[in-house]
Design an enzyme around this catalytic site. Sequence first.
Site, PDB file in Angstrom:
ATOM      1  N   GLY A 148       0.717  -1.047  -0.071  1.00 24.03           N
ATOM      2  CA  GLY A 148       0.081  -0.075   0.004  1.00 24.03           C
ATOM      3  C   GLY A 148       0.940   1.240  -0.156  1.00 24.03           C
ATOM      4  O   GLY A 148       2.051   1.217  -0.278  1.00 24.03           O
ATOM      5  N   ARG A 167       1.357  -3.422  12.465  1.00 19.15           N
ATOM      6  CA  ARG A 167       0.706  -3.784  13.575  1.00 19.15           C
ATOM      7  C   ARG A 167       1.518  -5.004  14.152  1.00 19.15           C
ATOM      8  O   ARG A 167       1.809  -5.999  13.516  1.00 19.15           O
ATOM      9  CB  ARG A 167      -0.731  -3.939  13.548  1.00 19.15           C
ATOM     10  CG  ARG A 167      -1.468  -2.665  13.370  1.00 19.15           C
ATOM     11  CD  ARG A 167      -1.599  -1.615  14.735  1.00 19.15           C
ATOM     12  NE  ARG A 167      -2.279  -0.593  14.437  1.00 19.15           N
ATOM     13  CZ  ARG A 167      -2.047   0.614  14.153  1.00 19.15           C
ATOM     14  NH1 ARG A 167      -0.733   0.843  13.980  1.00 19.15           N
ATOM     15  NH2 ARG A 167      -2.661   1.557  14.200  1.00 19.15           N
ATOM     16  N   GLU A 223       0.509  -3.984  23.048  1.00 18.89           N
ATOM     17  CA  GLU A 223       1.349  -2.456  23.523  1.00 18.89           C
ATOM     18  C   GLU A 223       0.494  -2.029  24.545  1.00 18.89           C
ATOM     19  O   GLU A 223      -0.717  -2.028  24.872  1.00 18.89           O
ATOM     20  CB  GLU A 223       1.066  -1.683  22.216  1.00 18.89           C
ATOM     21  CG  GLU A 223       2.080  -1.872  21.282  1.00 18.89           C
ATOM     22  CD  GLU A 223       1.935  -0.825  20.099  1.00 18.89           C
ATOM     23  OE1 GLU A 223       1.443   0.078  20.116  1.00 18.89           O
ATOM     24  OE2 GLU A 223       2.511  -1.457  18.925  1.00 18.89           O
ATOM     25  N   HIS A 271       6.533   2.288  19.044  1.00 19.57           N
ATOM     26  CA  HIS A 271       5.571   2.935  18.228  1.00 19.57           C
ATOM     27  C   HIS A 271       5.642   4.447  17.847  1.00 19.57           C
ATOM     28  O   HIS A 271       4.923   5.132  18.227  1.00 19.57           O
ATOM     29  CB  HIS A 271       4.195   2.556  18.779  1.00 19.57           C
ATOM     30  CG  HIS A 271       3.205   2.620  17.868  1.00 19.57           C
ATOM     31  ND1 HIS A 271       1.955   1.708  17.824  1.00 19.57           N
ATOM     32  CD2 HIS A 271       2.921   3.267  16.673  1.00 19.57           C
ATOM     33  CE1 HIS A 271       1.024   1.872  16.778  1.00 19.57           C
ATOM     34  NE2 HIS A 271       1.962   2.664  16.117  1.00 19.57           N
TER      35      HIS A 271
HETATM   36  C1  DGY Z   1      -1.272   4.751  12.702  1.00 20.56           C
HETATM   37  O1  DGY Z   1      -1.529   5.952  12.240  1.00 20.56           O
HETATM   38  O2  DGY Z   1      -1.805   3.760  12.420  1.00 20.56           O
HETATM   39  C2  DGY Z   1      -0.378   4.657  13.908  1.00 20.56           C
HETATM   40  O3  DGY Z   1       0.245   3.553  14.007  1.00 20.56           O
HETATM   41  C3  DGY Z   1      -0.977   5.182  15.047  1.00 20.56           C
HETATM   42  O4  DGY Z   1      -2.120   4.606  15.326  1.00 20.56           O
END
Ligand code: DGY
Length: 322
Positions: free
Chosen positions: A156, A241, A270, A288
Amino acid sequence: MAKHRILITRKWPEACEARAARDYDARLNTEDAVLSPAELAEALQSYDAVCPTVTDSLSADLFAGDPRTRVIGNFGVGFNHIDVAAARAAGITVTNTPGVLTDCTADIALTLMLMAMRRTAEGERLVRAGGWDGWKPTQLIGSKLSGKTLGILGMGRIGIATARRAQHGFGMKVIYYNRSEVAPERLAGLEAERRGSIEAVCAEADVVSLHMPGGGDNTGMIGAEALAALGPEGVLVNTARGDVIDEPALIRALQSGAIRGAGLDVYAEEPHVPEALRALENVVLLPHMGSATAETREAMGHMVLDNLDAFFAGRAVPNAVG
Ligand code: DGY
């Protein structure tokens, strides 16, 4: 006309909070404390809009009853923490913030590749601990990134941006796996070859970078089989993720040397980072922070508010999901 009541679940960049307070009857979270599920459920009953982020879990049960909330403006592109089907069934529009964090997340993917391949975190720890006793021809020998093969899983926006950096900056060959075909114009100027499976990409790549959404069928997608295919020279990078990796399988692969190393910005649960991961030298661990730049976080906040503005004005909502 009375202003719409909105709740912003976490502390936002100042300019975005100021805009929200100007245009809405906005409840901010200046303390930045994570809301409990009960507080989130209560928010859905009392605000016209709720603006959550990745630390808020909006599961189906929260949408029961007859919520007052009409729109959920998620601060972030990923929305696997929101049960979008349940929200839709309750008549709620959900929006996200695509595009504005593409560059910064791709930059962090490259950061992790370099850190894992070149062992820079180990080097930094050595210097900080006062343990560096001088240059040696055989010290902290890593692996070259330039010219290697990068495998992208999930081609993507962010996957493509990562591939462009790797190819144009580091001369890397790019291969990828994506469930659906990627429109050729999106790959313009990039030489990228599609492969038929995750394992095929892992078997051929030196570094594999994950860019698929979390949740649903993608949970545990990268498990023992993919890691075995990546092999003892391979490095895995995850800025997507945490749940897309079978974390215990990754820990075993890192402990046994079944893969060379990993660079992680995200985790399955997390903010919990397993002790076994923290004990390993061959994994780089970031908190993150893919989108964590002043420019991007501000753009994300404004995008949430643009979505809300459109929704309440009865205009087409630019970034509705689901
Ligand atoms: C996103 O924008 O998905 C980042 O990981 C924070 O949520």
